[in-house]
Design an enzyme around this catalytic site. Sequence first.
Site, PDB file in Angstrom:
ATOM      1  N   LYS A 132      -5.004  -5.886  -1.014  1.00  0.00           N
ATOM      2  CA  LYS A 132      -6.040  -4.900  -0.667  1.00  0.00           C
ATOM      3  C   LYS A 132      -6.933  -4.668  -1.884  1.00  0.00           C
ATOM      4  O   LYS A 132      -6.451  -4.299  -2.962  1.00  0.00           O
ATOM      5  CB  LYS A 132      -5.352  -3.613  -0.223  1.00  0.00           C
ATOM      6  CG  LYS A 132      -6.220  -2.664   0.556  1.00  0.00           C
ATOM      7  CD  LYS A 132      -5.359  -1.546   1.129  1.00  0.00           C
ATOM      8  CE  LYS A 132      -6.184  -0.509   1.858  1.00  0.00           C
ATOM      9  NZ  LYS A 132      -5.384   0.668   2.213  1.00  0.00           N
TER      10      LYS A 132
HETATM   11  C1  E4P Z   1      -6.832   2.693   4.659  1.00  0.00           C
HETATM   12  O1  E4P Z   1      -6.249   1.648   4.527  1.00  0.00           O
HETATM   13  C2  E4P Z   1      -6.472   3.930   3.988  1.00  0.00           C
HETATM   14  O2  E4P Z   1      -5.149   3.835   3.533  1.00  0.00           O
HETATM   15  C3  E4P Z   1      -6.512   5.143   4.871  1.00  0.00           C
HETATM   16  O3  E4P Z   1      -6.732   4.818   6.210  1.00  0.00           O
HETATM   17  C4  E4P Z   1      -7.282   6.290   4.347  1.00  0.00           C
HETATM   18  O4  E4P Z   1      -7.143   7.362   5.245  1.00  0.00           O
HETATM   19  P1  E4P Z   1      -7.505   8.871   4.848  1.00  0.00           P
HETATM   20  O5  E4P Z   1      -8.982   8.984   4.821  1.00  0.00           O
HETATM   21  O6  E4P Z   1      -6.904   9.689   5.954  1.00  0.00           O
HETATM   22  O7  E4P Z   1      -6.885   9.121   3.509  1.00  0.00           O
END
Ligand code: E4P
Length: 218
Positions: A87
Site C-alpha cells: 500500500k
Molecule cells: C483505507 O484503506 C483506509 O484504511 C481507510 O478506509 C480509512 O478510513 P477512515 O477514513 O475511516 O479512517
Amino acid sequence: MKFFIDTANLDQIKEAEDLGVLDGVTTNPSLMAKEGITGEENILNHYKKICEIVEGDVSAEVIATDYEGMVKQGEELAALNPQIVVKLPLIEDGIKACKYFTDKGIKTNVTLVFSVGQALLAAKAGATYVSPFLGRLDDISTDGMNLIEEIRTVYDNYGFKTQILAASVRNTMHIVNCAKLGSDVMTGPLSAIKGLLKHPLTDIGLAKFLADYAKGNA
Ligand code: E4P
C-alpha cells in the site's frame, strides 16, 4: 463486489472471515496503532497473523515517503506472504514505486486518493487497487460517492484493469451505493458489513414462521 475489512483487529477479522463473505483486509498505520501494534518486527508479525486468518489480499502500508524507502519497505512487506498488497500513498514517489512494483509483478494499493486525476495516475502506474476515501470526503461536505462514479467512468472509458477499492466506508449505505456504482471492492468496518444483515421485516417474518411452526407442532 469484493468485501475487505478495514481493521488490524484480529478478532474482528476472524469474525468477518467466519461469516464467509470476506475477500481481504486493508490496514493502515493508524489502524495498527489503534491495536497497540508498534515496532517494525511486531508490525511485520501482525501482518503474518492476518494472512493466516484470511485467504485473500492483505494491504500493508509503507511508512517511507521517498522512492528508495518505499521500495525497500514494500519488498520486505511483499516477502512476508504472497497475499500481501503493498500500500503506497498517492504522492510522486508513491506513483514511481507503484510502477516499480507493477513491473515486478507485486500487487499494489494506491491510497489516500481524493480526485479522479489522482486515480488516473494510479491506473497509469498499473496499480492493482486504487483507494478513494469516500468517507473523508463526506466529512468535509463533498460527495464521496460522486468520486467513485467518476473514477468508474474514466476507468471504463479506457479499460483500465486497476480495481476501484472504495475506502473510508463508514456505513451500510456506503456499501450499497458503491455496489450500485460498480465499485470493484469496498473496505469498511465490521459494523458496516454486519449492518447489511438488518431488516425489521426479516425479524418479524422469522418470528412468525417459528410461532406458526410451534403452533402446528404443539
Ligand atoms: C483505507 O484503506 C483506509 O484504511 C481507510 O478506509 C480509512 O478510513 P477512515 O477514513 O475511516 O479512517
